[in-house]
Design a protein around this motif. Sequence first.
Motif, PDB file in Angstrom:
ATOM      1  N   LEU A  23       0.870  -1.272  -0.059  1.00 47.00           N
ATOM      2  CA  LEU A  23       0.118   0.034   0.051  1.00 47.00           C
ATOM      3  C   LEU A  23       0.936   1.183  -0.019  1.00 47.00           C
ATOM      4  O   LEU A  23       0.257   2.365  -0.339  1.00 47.00           O
ATOM      5  CB  LEU A  23      -1.141   0.065   1.340  1.00 47.00           C
ATOM      6  N   LYS A  24       2.140   1.110   0.382  1.00 45.70           N
ATOM      7  CA  LYS A  24       2.782   2.346   0.475  1.00 45.70           C
ATOM      8  C   LYS A  24       3.534   2.378  -0.999  1.00 45.70           C
ATOM      9  O   LYS A  24       4.096   3.560  -1.328  1.00 45.70           O
ATOM     10  CB  LYS A  24       4.236   1.990   1.265  1.00 45.70           C
TER      11      LYS A  24
ATOM     12  N   TYR B 237       4.908   2.397   9.680  1.00 46.32           N
ATOM     13  CA  TYR B 237       5.204   1.765   8.284  1.00 46.32           C
ATOM     14  C   TYR B 237       4.269   2.743   7.358  1.00 46.32           C
ATOM     15  O   TYR B 237       4.789   3.244   6.110  1.00 46.32           O
ATOM     16  CB  TYR B 237       5.180   0.434   7.770  1.00 46.32           C
ATOM     17  N   LEU B 238       2.900   2.652   7.533  1.00 53.00           N
ATOM     18  CA  LEU B 238       1.943   3.522   6.674  1.00 53.00           C
ATOM     19  C   LEU B 238       1.792   5.007   7.073  1.00 53.00           C
ATOM     20  O   LEU B 238       1.129   5.654   6.440  1.00 53.00           O
ATOM     21  CB  LEU B 238       0.727   2.524   6.429  1.00 53.00           C
ATOM     22  N   GLY B 239       2.160   5.052   8.394  1.00 51.19           N
ATOM     23  CA  GLY B 239       2.034   6.540   8.915  1.00 51.19           C
ATOM     24  C   GLY B 239       0.440   6.960   9.188  1.00 51.19           C
ATOM     25  O   GLY B 239       0.146   7.983   9.116  1.00 51.19           O
ATOM     26  N   GLN B 240      -0.170   5.853   9.582  1.00 50.50           N
ATOM     27  CA  GLN B 240      -1.525   5.998   9.876  1.00 50.50           C
ATOM     28  C   GLN B 240      -1.850   5.765  11.368  1.00 50.50           C
ATOM     29  O   GLN B 240      -2.106   4.350  11.845  1.00 50.50           O
ATOM     30  CB  GLN B 240      -2.603   5.199   9.107  1.00 50.50           C
TER      31      GLN B 240
ATOM     32  N   ILE C  27      -1.713 -11.241  18.443  1.00 46.83           N
ATOM     33  CA  ILE C  27      -0.570 -10.911  18.003  1.00 46.83           C
ATOM     34  C   ILE C  27      -0.606 -10.098  16.688  1.00 46.83           C
ATOM     35  O   ILE C  27      -0.023  -9.074  16.304  1.00 46.83           O
ATOM     36  CB  ILE C  27       0.338 -12.249  17.650  1.00 46.83           C
ATOM     37  N   THR C  28      -1.717 -10.744  15.620  1.00 44.13           N
ATOM     38  CA  THR C  28      -2.026  -9.967  14.564  1.00 44.13           C
ATOM     39  C   THR C  28      -2.443  -8.541  14.756  1.00 44.13           C
ATOM     40  O   THR C  28      -1.888  -7.361  14.057  1.00 44.13           O
ATOM     41  CB  THR C  28      -3.066 -10.743  13.820  1.00 44.13           C
ATOM     42  N   LEU C  29      -3.088  -8.125  15.571  1.00 39.14           N
ATOM     43  CA  LEU C  29      -3.849  -6.962  15.883  1.00 39.14           C
ATOM     44  C   LEU C  29      -2.541  -5.822  16.213  1.00 39.14           C
ATOM     45  O   LEU C  29      -2.527  -4.694  16.316  1.00 39.14           O
ATOM     46  CB  LEU C  29      -4.839  -6.794  16.946  1.00 39.14           C
ATOM     47  N   VAL C  30      -1.682  -6.539  17.313  1.00 42.35           N
ATOM     48  CA  VAL C  30      -0.686  -5.762  17.899  1.00 42.35           C
ATOM     49  C   VAL C  30       0.391  -5.408  16.901  1.00 42.35           C
ATOM     50  O   VAL C  30       0.797  -4.277  16.575  1.00 42.35           O
ATOM     51  CB  VAL C  30      -0.013  -6.524  19.121  1.00 42.35           C
ATOM     52  N   VAL C  31       0.676  -6.240  16.079  1.00 45.98           N
ATOM     53  CA  VAL C  31       1.609  -6.205  14.914  1.00 45.98           C
ATOM     54  C   VAL C  31       1.067  -5.142  13.943  1.00 45.98           C
ATOM     55  O   VAL C  31       1.886  -4.253  13.389  1.00 45.98           O
ATOM     56  CB  VAL C  31       1.855  -7.546  14.191  1.00 45.98           C
TER      57      VAL C  31
END
Length: 119
Positions: free
Chosen positions: A26-27, A86-89, A74-78
């Motif tokens: 997406l970046k 990384y995405l700046g959101q 873990i998925t949510l934390v990562v």
Amino acid sequence: MLARLLPILLLLGSNIFMTFAWYGHLKYRSAPLLLVIVASWAIAFFEYSLMVPANRLGSTVYSVVQLKTIQEVITLVVFAGFSAWYLGQPLKWNHYAAFVLIIGAAFLMFYQGPGAETA
């Protein structure tokens, strides 16, 4: 102790790869879609290389439902870290509130109540 910790560490590594495979492109929105798909599949190989052993080992010390709950937390934390870094959101207050509710749900998944036998 290691038998309980190793699957969690493998799931953490797996989820880092998964998040980059699913959302890293997406970046780079100008990259051709076919290239993005191939790159994502290549990254996903490493995700699976960690996820499969994590589930195999983890299922010896956790129920499958508990293992899946661990994976989702873990998925949510990562993803939260990835989104902000990384995405700046950055996350907003309602995201944090939702995470608190999910953590409550995860607690209930592992809670056995008074007098219950431990697994």
